[in-house]
Design a protein around this motif. Structure first.
Motif, PDB file in Angstrom:
ATOM      1  N   LEU A 211      -4.204   0.164  -5.477  1.00  0.00           N
ATOM      2  CA  LEU A 211      -3.174   1.140  -5.827  1.00  0.00           C
ATOM      3  C   LEU A 211      -2.773   0.994  -7.296  1.00  0.00           C
ATOM      4  O   LEU A 211      -2.582   1.978  -8.006  1.00  0.00           O
ATOM      5  CB  LEU A 211      -1.951   0.976  -4.919  1.00  0.00           C
ATOM      6  CG  LEU A 211      -2.166   1.443  -3.475  1.00  0.00           C
ATOM      7  CD1 LEU A 211      -1.023   0.982  -2.577  1.00  0.00           C
ATOM      8  CD2 LEU A 211      -2.300   2.954  -3.408  1.00  0.00           C
TER       9      LEU A 211
ATOM     10  N   GLY B  73      -3.257   3.555 -10.946  1.00  0.00           N
ATOM     11  CA  GLY B  73      -2.121   3.979 -11.756  1.00  0.00           C
ATOM     12  C   GLY B  73      -0.892   4.349 -10.945  1.00  0.00           C
ATOM     13  O   GLY B  73      -0.083   5.147 -11.393  1.00  0.00           O
ATOM     14  N   ASP B  74      -0.759   3.788  -9.761  1.00  0.00           N
ATOM     15  CA  ASP B  74       0.398   4.102  -8.916  1.00  0.00           C
ATOM     16  C   ASP B  74       1.667   3.498  -9.517  1.00  0.00           C
ATOM     17  O   ASP B  74       1.793   2.289  -9.650  1.00  0.00           O
ATOM     18  CB  ASP B  74       0.165   3.544  -7.507  1.00  0.00           C
ATOM     19  CG  ASP B  74       1.134   4.125  -6.503  1.00  0.00           C
ATOM     20  OD1 ASP B  74       0.662   4.811  -5.589  1.00  0.00           O
ATOM     21  OD2 ASP B  74       2.353   3.883  -6.626  1.00  0.00           O
TER      22      ASP B  74
ATOM     23  N   GLU C 161       4.944   3.650  -8.472  1.00  0.00           N
ATOM     24  CA  GLU C 161       5.899   2.999  -7.578  1.00  0.00           C
ATOM     25  C   GLU C 161       5.469   1.549  -7.303  1.00  0.00           C
ATOM     26  O   GLU C 161       6.268   0.626  -7.368  1.00  0.00           O
ATOM     27  CB  GLU C 161       5.995   3.796  -6.272  1.00  0.00           C
ATOM     28  CG  GLU C 161       7.230   3.457  -5.487  1.00  0.00           C
ATOM     29  CD  GLU C 161       7.319   4.253  -4.192  1.00  0.00           C
ATOM     30  OE1 GLU C 161       6.434   5.080  -3.912  1.00  0.00           O
ATOM     31  OE2 GLU C 161       8.289   4.014  -3.455  1.00  0.00           O
ATOM     32  N   ILE C 162       4.174   1.395  -7.028  1.00  0.00           N
ATOM     33  CA  ILE C 162       3.655   0.058  -6.747  1.00  0.00           C
ATOM     34  C   ILE C 162       3.740  -0.812  -8.006  1.00  0.00           C
ATOM     35  O   ILE C 162       4.062  -2.000  -7.939  1.00  0.00           O
ATOM     36  CB  ILE C 162       2.190   0.150  -6.251  1.00  0.00           C
ATOM     37  CG1 ILE C 162       2.116   0.984  -4.971  1.00  0.00           C
ATOM     38  CG2 ILE C 162       1.588  -1.224  -6.029  1.00  0.00           C
ATOM     39  CD1 ILE C 162       2.752   0.375  -3.757  1.00  0.00           C
TER      40      ILE C 162
ATOM     41  N   LEU D 100       7.189  -2.205  -8.302  1.00  0.00           N
ATOM     42  CA  LEU D 100       7.421  -3.284  -7.337  1.00  0.00           C
ATOM     43  C   LEU D 100       6.717  -4.562  -7.774  1.00  0.00           C
ATOM     44  O   LEU D 100       7.245  -5.659  -7.640  1.00  0.00           O
ATOM     45  CB  LEU D 100       6.918  -2.858  -5.944  1.00  0.00           C
ATOM     46  CG  LEU D 100       7.739  -1.731  -5.309  1.00  0.00           C
ATOM     47  CD1 LEU D 100       6.955  -1.036  -4.210  1.00  0.00           C
ATOM     48  CD2 LEU D 100       9.034  -2.305  -4.741  1.00  0.00           C
TER      49      LEU D 100
ATOM     50  N   PHE E 102      -2.906   7.110   0.751  1.00  0.00           N
ATOM     51  CA  PHE E 102      -1.883   6.167   0.322  1.00  0.00           C
ATOM     52  C   PHE E 102      -1.406   6.440  -1.094  1.00  0.00           C
ATOM     53  O   PHE E 102      -0.507   5.799  -1.577  1.00  0.00           O
ATOM     54  CB  PHE E 102      -2.430   4.732   0.397  1.00  0.00           C
ATOM     55  CG  PHE E 102      -2.132   4.069   1.710  1.00  0.00           C
ATOM     56  CD1 PHE E 102      -2.153   4.798   2.874  1.00  0.00           C
ATOM     57  CD2 PHE E 102      -1.840   2.719   1.778  1.00  0.00           C
ATOM     58  CE1 PHE E 102      -1.875   4.200   4.087  1.00  0.00           C
ATOM     59  CE2 PHE E 102      -1.562   2.105   2.984  1.00  0.00           C
ATOM     60  CZ  PHE E 102      -1.582   2.844   4.139  1.00  0.00           C
ATOM     61  N   ARG E 103      -2.072   7.372  -1.777  1.00  0.00           N
ATOM     62  CA  ARG E 103      -1.595   7.721  -3.115  1.00  0.00           C
ATOM     63  C   ARG E 103      -0.714   8.957  -2.952  1.00  0.00           C
ATOM     64  O   ARG E 103      -1.218  10.051  -2.885  1.00  0.00           O
ATOM     65  CB  ARG E 103      -2.757   8.064  -4.034  1.00  0.00           C
ATOM     66  CG  ARG E 103      -3.751   6.958  -4.271  1.00  0.00           C
ATOM     67  CD  ARG E 103      -3.402   6.090  -5.471  1.00  0.00           C
ATOM     68  NE  ARG E 103      -2.398   6.657  -6.346  1.00  0.00           N
ATOM     69  CZ  ARG E 103      -2.648   7.460  -7.348  1.00  0.00           C
ATOM     70  NH1 ARG E 103      -3.850   7.810  -7.652  1.00  0.00           N
ATOM     71  NH2 ARG E 103      -1.667   7.914  -8.083  1.00  0.00           N
ATOM     72  N   PRO E 104       0.593   8.766  -2.860  1.00  0.00           N
ATOM     73  CA  PRO E 104       1.436   9.890  -2.507  1.00  0.00           C
ATOM     74  C   PRO E 104       1.494  10.936  -3.603  1.00  0.00           C
ATOM     75  O   PRO E 104       1.578  10.600  -4.775  1.00  0.00           O
ATOM     76  CB  PRO E 104       2.805   9.256  -2.295  1.00  0.00           C
ATOM     77  CG  PRO E 104       2.754   7.948  -2.958  1.00  0.00           C
ATOM     78  CD  PRO E 104       1.334   7.534  -3.122  1.00  0.00           C
TER      79      PRO E 104
ATOM     80  N   GLN F 259       5.399  10.149  -0.011  1.00  0.00           N
ATOM     81  CA  GLN F 259       6.071   9.005  -0.597  1.00  0.00           C
ATOM     82  C   GLN F 259       6.960   8.329   0.444  1.00  0.00           C
ATOM     83  O   GLN F 259       6.979   7.108   0.550  1.00  0.00           O
ATOM     84  CB  GLN F 259       6.935   9.509  -1.751  1.00  0.00           C
ATOM     85  CG  GLN F 259       6.860   8.637  -2.953  1.00  0.00           C
ATOM     86  CD  GLN F 259       7.395   9.378  -4.171  1.00  0.00           C
ATOM     87  OE1 GLN F 259       8.079  10.399  -4.046  1.00  0.00           O
ATOM     88  NE2 GLN F 259       7.090   8.875  -5.328  1.00  0.00           N
TER      89      GLN F 259
ATOM     90  N   ARG G 268       4.817   6.333   2.903  1.00  0.00           N
ATOM     91  CA  ARG G 268       4.276   5.074   2.388  1.00  0.00           C
ATOM     92  C   ARG G 268       5.366   4.035   2.216  1.00  0.00           C
ATOM     93  O   ARG G 268       5.180   2.854   2.507  1.00  0.00           O
ATOM     94  CB  ARG G 268       3.553   5.283   1.063  1.00  0.00           C
ATOM     95  CG  ARG G 268       2.717   4.064   0.743  1.00  0.00           C
ATOM     96  CD  ARG G 268       2.014   4.176  -0.553  1.00  0.00           C
ATOM     97  NE  ARG G 268       2.960   4.125  -1.665  1.00  0.00           N
ATOM     98  CZ  ARG G 268       2.571   4.125  -2.928  1.00  0.00           C
ATOM     99  NH1 ARG G 268       1.297   4.197  -3.217  1.00  0.00           N
ATOM    100  NH2 ARG G 268       3.459   4.075  -3.890  1.00  0.00           N
ATOM    101  N   ARG G 269       6.523   4.481   1.740  1.00  0.00           N
ATOM    102  CA  ARG G 269       7.620   3.543   1.536  1.00  0.00           C
ATOM    103  C   ARG G 269       8.022   2.897   2.863  1.00  0.00           C
ATOM    104  O   ARG G 269       8.353   1.721   2.924  1.00  0.00           O
ATOM    105  CB  ARG G 269       8.803   4.268   0.909  1.00  0.00           C
ATOM    106  CG  ARG G 269       9.594   3.382  -0.025  1.00  0.00           C
ATOM    107  CD  ARG G 269      10.592   4.180  -0.828  1.00  0.00           C
ATOM    108  NE  ARG G 269       9.990   4.930  -1.911  1.00  0.00           N
ATOM    109  CZ  ARG G 269      10.551   6.004  -2.444  1.00  0.00           C
ATOM    110  NH1 ARG G 269      11.694   6.469  -1.971  1.00  0.00           N
ATOM    111  NH2 ARG G 269       9.975   6.623  -3.448  1.00  0.00           N
TER     112      ARG G 269
ATOM    113  N   TRP H 209       5.630   0.214   3.702  1.00  0.00           N
ATOM    114  CA  TRP H 209       5.813  -0.907   2.770  1.00  0.00           C
ATOM    115  C   TRP H 209       7.057  -1.718   3.123  1.00  0.00           C
ATOM    116  O   TRP H 209       7.026  -2.940   3.143  1.00  0.00           O
ATOM    117  CB  TRP H 209       5.897  -0.335   1.352  1.00  0.00           C
ATOM    118  CG  TRP H 209       6.025  -1.343   0.265  1.00  0.00           C
ATOM    119  CD1 TRP H 209       7.174  -1.923  -0.178  1.00  0.00           C
ATOM    120  CD2 TRP H 209       4.974  -1.901  -0.526  1.00  0.00           C
ATOM    121  NE1 TRP H 209       6.908  -2.790  -1.196  1.00  0.00           N
ATOM    122  CE2 TRP H 209       5.570  -2.807  -1.435  1.00  0.00           C
ATOM    123  CE3 TRP H 209       3.589  -1.723  -0.578  1.00  0.00           C
ATOM    124  CZ2 TRP H 209       4.822  -3.526  -2.368  1.00  0.00           C
ATOM    125  CZ3 TRP H 209       2.863  -2.439  -1.512  1.00  0.00           C
ATOM    126  CH2 TRP H 209       3.460  -3.335  -2.386  1.00  0.00           C
TER     127      TRP H 209
END
Lengths: 475, 158
Positions: free
Chosen positions: A38, A42-43, A45-46, A49, B55-57, B63, B66-67, B70
């Motif tokens: 991920l 280039g994600d 949100e990840i 984190l 999985f790539r929202p 989103q 996936r959240r 997670w």
């Protein structure tokens, strides 16, 4: 016990994952391999984190992610492709199917392997756009509906009835030179509908076969240089049918930044099908002139896109799309989708055309129309064109193809060089009024004004340079 | 979880006795629905998620889904797929497995798949992925008792 399932990605990707794994020491709900994948795509949100968990190590992670972002073909499409291949292999092993339905793996492969993929694409575009939409739609159907139905029956009857029942000024509004029926409805139903109708049919056909995502994957790279992802292919291609509608379709793009770039590209350098047909007809006598037109418009398209990409701030959207299988299209689906799109088009666009008629009529009544044409003569003469051509640019603003059609009437008096300058300037010059209206609606007034303000001088500047450049060439 | 319009909400309603609105239109579920299932002396929370393609929202709904995976790390993910489009939907299964989440794969809409003459080698698919696979036609309740048994059994093992 969790299964230890693994998709094997390309050595480059596996290597990047291998470099990331030792840096991911934090506690993650997903396996480090998934987190690494991920991150590499280039994600954001990840990434946020991860930054929180890894502290100083995040610097090194960022370096690797940045490298991954520069790969070509883009890493997210390689990953999607690897998964697609694995899914295909498993499906082939476990699913029994009747032989006919999904088209064979060979065809599937041919549409993705660049040396065969691009010729196939060229063939599809030639037969689909040039022959079917450009030939059957823009010529045969338009000749019939506009020529045989409107010009021969509807318009004369409307004029007759309006003259009998309405005051002269109102009769003009309904059936005059810029009348609601004689211009607005005639264009909406007689000219544009057959063109976009056939285009919608072609588009639905491609959609139903599952070819579109493949096209997006192919064009992803080409578009990246213009700062857009492969999804932008759809609105930009639609622009060749009708820029107005394509501007509405830019909604499918992910970020505001992409939408603005695509809107700008459509307004500047994507001629609509009606305009394109007329331009090709105008320049067909001289392959050199046609070549110059393609070269100039193409260069402007790429340069402008590239610059817009540099100037506009914001993140580049990542392209990601799982590939559906290719299959034989089902006629019922295509017809259903085409009908739905035509309905949508009529509801969304017809008021715009009618509004144009109203505005033109109003301008004409007040004598503004002549004034504007007068003002346009100066820049037009700078382009080395006769003053008559001023009218064309004004008409072109109201309807892209109307301008080109006006040029068609003048062509006997113009040299090849003049024609080349005029067609090129006209292609760049105007987003038609309907397109501007939709631009305001979709992007907001400030953005639309900025785009138009950038395009008009740019178009004249290019035309002006071309005029002087062509003076040197033997045309 | 699964792509839009594969029947997740029907299965959710069956398991929880709940009443999530079901319609034959992609993207009907736009919020997470939670419900309780009590079966064989075990009580579990079932979560119905908005449709997600990968999985790539891209969209807000994706989103959210996936959240959820997670932050709550579910004991078991029931991935519902349209059996007719196995090939297109498997990549999401791969991503669930890559993430290290426990997976129960449900090939739904088997009635339509059979009508097209499609057949599935379940043991081979289970071997290829290393997880259990169920065939179901959720709108007729086919395969759902089996699904409930497997879910309960999996949780009991934890």
């Amino acid at each position: 016990m969790l299964p230890d399932f693994k998709v094997d990605y390309s050595p480059t990707i596996e290597h990047l994952i291998g470099r990331l794994l030792p840096l991911l020491k934090g506690n993650y709900p997903f396996r480090p391999r998934a987190v690494a994948l991920l991150l590499l795509q280039g994600d954001r949100e990840i990434a946020d984190l991860t930054a929180r968990q890894e502290g100083p190590r995040f610097r090194q992670i960022q370096v690797i992610v940045k490298q991954a972002g520069q790969l070509s073909p883009p890493l997210s499409s390689s990953i999607a492709l690897a998964r697609h291949r694995r899914a295909q292999a498993i499906t082939r092993e476990v699913m029994g199917k009747p032989s006919l339905r999904p088209l064979g793996g060979l065809v599937d492969w041919l549409t993705l392997w660049p040396p065969t993929a691009f010729p196939i694409l060229a063939l599809i575009l030639y037969y689909g756009l040039c022959r079917f939409v450009g030939g059957f739609g823009a010529q045969d159907l338009v000749d019939f509906i506009e020529g045989r139905v409107f010009q021969a029956w509807v318009s004369p009857i409307a004029r007759e009835l309006a003259a009998r029942w309405l005051s002269p000024s109102l009769a003009d509004l309904v059936a005059g030179e810029y009348g609601i029926i004689t211009l607005g409805l005639r264009y909406a139903v007689g000219v544009i509908l057959p063109v976009v109708g056939t285009f919608f049919f072609f588009f639905s056909f491609l959609e139903d076969t599952g070819y579109l995502p493949r096209l997006a994957l192919l064009a992803d790279r080409a578009c990246k240089t213009v700062g857009l992802n492969g999804r932008a292919v759809i609105p930009l291609t639609l622009g060749l049918g009708c820029d107005t509608m394509a501007t509405v379709v830019t909604r499918t793009l992910e970020t505001t930044r992409e939408r603005i770039i695509a809107t700008f590209m459509l307004a500047l350098a994507v001629p609509c099908s009606a305009q394109l047909g007329l331009i090709i007809a105008l320049l067909a006598q001289s392959p050199l002139a046609l070549g110059i037109w393609v070269l100039v418009v193409g260069t402007i398209f790429l340069t402008a896109g590239h610059l817009a990409d540099r100037i506009l701030p914001g993140p580049k959207a990542a392209f990601h799309m799982e590939l559906p299988p290719l299959r034989l299209p089902v006629m019922g689906n295509i017809i259903m989708k085409t009908t739905a799109r035509i309905q949508w088009y009529l509801v969304e666009i017809t008021p715009v055309f009618l509004g144009t008629s109203l505005l033109l009529w109003f301008f004409d009544q007040r004598g503004f129309l002549q004034l504007i044409i007068q003002a346009l003569r100066v820049p037009v003469q700078r382009l080395g064109l006769p003053p008559d051509a001023a009218q064309i640019f004004l008409l072109g603003f109201f309807r892209r193809d109307y301008g080109a059609a006006g040029l068609y009437d003048l062509r006997a008096n113009l040299s090849t060089a003049q024609l080349t300058v005029a067609t090129t300037t006209l292609t760049l010059f105007v987003p038609c009024l309907a397109q501007v209206a939709v631009m305001v609606k979709e992007r907001g007034l400030p953005v639309a004004v900025l785009i138009v303000a950038a395009i008009i001088p740019l178009a004249f500047l290019v035309g002006y340079s071309l005029h002087h450049l062509l003076g040197v060439l033997p045309l | 979880m699964g792509s839009p319009n594969v029947g997740k909400s029907v299965i959710f309603n069956y398991l929880t006795g709940g009443r999530v609105q079901v319609s034959n239109y992609p993207g009907t579920t736009v919020e997470i629905a939670r419900g309780k299932m009590i079966w064989g002396g075990i009580s579990l929370e079932i979560v119905d998620t908005p449709g997600i393609y990968s999985f790539r929202p891209i969209t807000f709904e994706e989103q959210v889904t996936r959240r959820l995976l997670w932050t709550e790390k579910p004991a078991l993910v029931v991935h519902v797929i349209d059996a007719k489009n196995l090939e297109r939907m498997l990549p999401l299964s791969f991503q669930i497995l890559e993430a290290g989440l426990a997976l129960l794969l449900t090939l739904n809409m088997m009635d339509e798949a059979r009508r097209l003459g499609l057949s599935f080698n379940v043991p081979a698919l289970e071997r290829a992925l290393g997880v259990e696979v169920i065939l179901a036609t959720s709108i007729r309740g086919e395969g759902l008792p089996q699904l409930r048994e497997k879910v309960t059994a999996h949780v009991a093992r934890l």
